[in-house]
Structures are given as structure tokens and as C-alpha cells.
Design a protein around this motif. Structure first.
Motif, PDB file in Angstrom:
ATOM      1  N   VAL A  75       0.837  -1.197   0.000  1.00 29.61           N
ATOM      2  CA  VAL A  75       0.000   0.000   0.000  1.00 29.61           C
ATOM      3  C   VAL A  75       0.880   1.258   0.000  1.00 29.61           C
ATOM      4  CG1 VAL A  75      -1.640   1.335   1.374  1.00 29.61           C
ATOM      5  CG2 VAL A  75      -2.006  -1.115   0.996  1.00 29.61           C
ATOM      6  N   GLN A  76       1.948   1.256   0.775  1.00 31.50           N
ATOM      7  CA  GLN A  76       2.848   2.409   0.789  1.00 31.50           C
ATOM      8  C   GLN A  76       3.489   2.620  -0.575  1.00 31.50           C
ATOM      9  OE1 GLN A  76       5.390   1.412   4.086  1.00 31.50           O
ATOM     10  NE2 GLN A  76       4.057   2.449   5.567  1.00 31.50           N
ATOM     11  N   ASN A  77       3.860   1.554  -1.266  1.00 31.07           N
ATOM     12  CA  ASN A  77       4.425   1.672  -2.610  1.00 31.07           C
ATOM     13  C   ASN A  77       3.396   2.217  -3.596  1.00 31.07           C
ATOM     14  OD1 ASN A  77       6.963   0.783  -1.867  1.00 31.07           O
ATOM     15  ND2 ASN A  77       6.502  -1.345  -2.341  1.00 31.07           N
ATOM     16  N   ILE A  78       2.147   1.802  -3.460  1.00 29.82           N
ATOM     17  CA  ILE A  78       1.087   2.303  -4.332  1.00 29.82           C
ATOM     18  C   ILE A  78       0.891   3.806  -4.094  1.00 29.82           C
ATOM     19  CG2 ILE A  78      -1.398   2.243  -4.769  1.00 29.82           C
ATOM     20  CD1 ILE A  78      -1.252  -0.787  -4.310  1.00 29.82           C
ATOM     21  N   GLN A  79       0.948   4.221  -2.848  1.00 28.90           N
ATOM     22  CA  GLN A  79       0.761   5.641  -2.524  1.00 28.90           C
ATOM     23  C   GLN A  79       1.863   6.500  -3.106  1.00 28.90           C
ATOM     24  OE1 GLN A  79       0.491   5.552   1.744  1.00 28.90           O
ATOM     25  NE2 GLN A  79      -1.704   5.179   1.726  1.00 28.90           N
TER      26      GLN A  79
END
Length: 96
Positions: free
Chosen positions: A90-94
Motif C-alpha cells: 500500500v505504501q508503494n502504491i501511494q
């Protein structure tokens, strides 16, 4: 799309596939979906629907489907992986 940071109350720890207290579950806001993540105990996360179109998220969905299928006793979208892996995804997607 902005980054959505939800308070800890946006997810609920779950034990043995059942919610500990239904009064703690918050409805999913419009434009979001919930997912249950964990190997032993499950934690509920609420994420923007736009994540479903992201290639990394779609890869995770495909892996989960191949390995476990989508029939889970919880009835919700469940990723039986380590919570840290999901958070990192999720952090990479953000960031993109």
C-alpha cells in the motif's frame, strides 16, 4: 488521487474469523473497499478503490486467487499474508 490516512479506528482486529466487537467496525466510506489481512489473526484495512487498478495490487489479487481462492469464511476479500507485506504494498502504491 490523494493519500488517504485513516485513524486506527478504521480497522478492526479480528480473531478466528469473527469480529471481536461489531460496535467497533466502521462503515466503508464511499470510494473505498475493505480487505482483511493476516496469517493467524486478521486486521481489517480500508483502502481507496483506485488501488484495485494498480498493477502491484492486481498481482497480489492474482497470487491470492491462485493459492487460496476467494471462498473465505469471513465472506470478505481476504489476503492471508503478513500484515507488513500488505502495508509495504500500500505504501508503494501511494508513492506512485
Amino acid at each position: 488521487m490523494g493519500i488517504h490516512i485513516f485513524p486506527k479506528s478504521m480497522y478492526t482486529k479480528l480473531a478466528t474469523g469473527r469480529c471481536q466487537s461489531s460496535s467497533h467496525v466502521i462503515d466503508v466510506p464511499k470510494g473505498h473497499f475493505s480487505v482483511y489481512v493476516g496469517e493467524n489473526s486478521l486486521k481489517r484495512f480500508v483502502d481507496p478503490l483506485a488501488y484495485l487498478k494498480h498493477p502491484s495490487f492486481q498481482s497480489l489479487l492474482n497470487l491470492v486467487e491462485e493459492e487460496f481462492g476467494y471462498a473465505h469464511p469471513m465472506g470478505g476479500l481476504t489476503f492471508p499474508c503478513k500484515e507488513e507485506i500488505f502495508i509495504e504494498l500500500v505504501q508503494n502504491i501511494q508513492l506512485t
